[in-house]
Design a protein around this motif. Structure first.
Motif, mmCIF file in Angstrom:
data_model
loop_
_atom_site.group_PDB
_atom_site.id
_atom_site.type_symbol
_atom_site.label_atom_id
_atom_site.label_comp_id
_atom_site.label_asym_id
_atom_site.label_seq_id
_atom_site.Cartn_x
_atom_site.Cartn_y
_atom_site.Cartn_z
ATOM 1 N N ALA A 6 -2.622 -10.467 0.895
ATOM 2 C CA ALA A 6 -4.273 -9.338 0.651
ATOM 3 C C ALA A 6 -4.454 -8.128 -0.719
ATOM 4 N N ARG A 7 -3.320 -7.663 0.817
ATOM 5 C CA ARG A 7 -3.610 -6.191 -0.382
ATOM 6 C C ARG A 7 -3.562 -6.773 -1.674
ATOM 7 N N ARG A 8 -2.611 -7.712 -2.783
ATOM 8 C CA ARG A 8 -2.669 -7.600 -3.653
ATOM 9 C C ARG A 8 -4.033 -7.647 -4.511
ATOM 10 N N LEU A 9 -4.783 -8.732 -3.878
ATOM 11 C CA LEU A 9 -5.938 -8.401 -4.250
ATOM 12 C C LEU A 9 -7.522 -7.284 -4.588
ATOM 13 N N PHE A 10 -7.034 -6.823 -3.527
ATOM 14 C CA PHE A 10 -7.358 -5.340 -4.100
ATOM 15 C C PHE A 10 -7.058 -5.033 -5.325
ATOM 16 N N ASP A 11 -6.131 -4.972 -5.809
ATOM 17 C CA ASP A 11 -5.885 -4.042 -6.939
ATOM 18 C C ASP A 11 -5.802 -4.814 -7.602
ATOM 19 N N ASP A 12 -6.384 -6.563 -8.242
ATOM 20 C CA ASP A 12 -5.728 -7.326 -9.033
ATOM 21 C C ASP A 12 -7.585 -6.633 -8.893
ATOM 22 N N ASP A 13 -8.862 -6.639 -8.070
ATOM 23 C CA ASP A 13 -10.135 -6.810 -8.044
ATOM 24 C C ASP A 13 -10.133 -7.993 -8.022
#
Length: 70
Positions: A6-13
């Motif tokens: 889930a955190r990766r989604l923020f980084d990957d827009d």
């Protein structure tokens, strides 16, 4: 606790995918340390369903890139 995926989604827009990490009837609340310490229930961000989370993401995307939604 939000996991690494889930955190990766923020980084990957890829914010539009974030609500998929929640069940339909969920509770998501962001509050301040002061409000928590004082026992205040109100959150500065509140959602009690996956649909509400999708709505919040949509509003955030419109705010971040208003020209795309004009």
């Amino acid at each position: 606790m939000v996991g690494f995926g889930a955190r990766r989604l923020f980084d990957d827009d890829r914010l539009e995918e974030w609500p998929s990490f929640f069940v339909e009837d969920c509770l998501y609340k962001v509050t301040t340390a002061d409000m928590h310490r004082d026992g205040l229930e109100a959150g500065i961000i509140f959602a009690n369903s996956r649909g509400m989370l999708k709505d919040r993401i949509s509003a955030l995307e419109r705010q971040l890139d208003p020209d795309e939604y004009a």
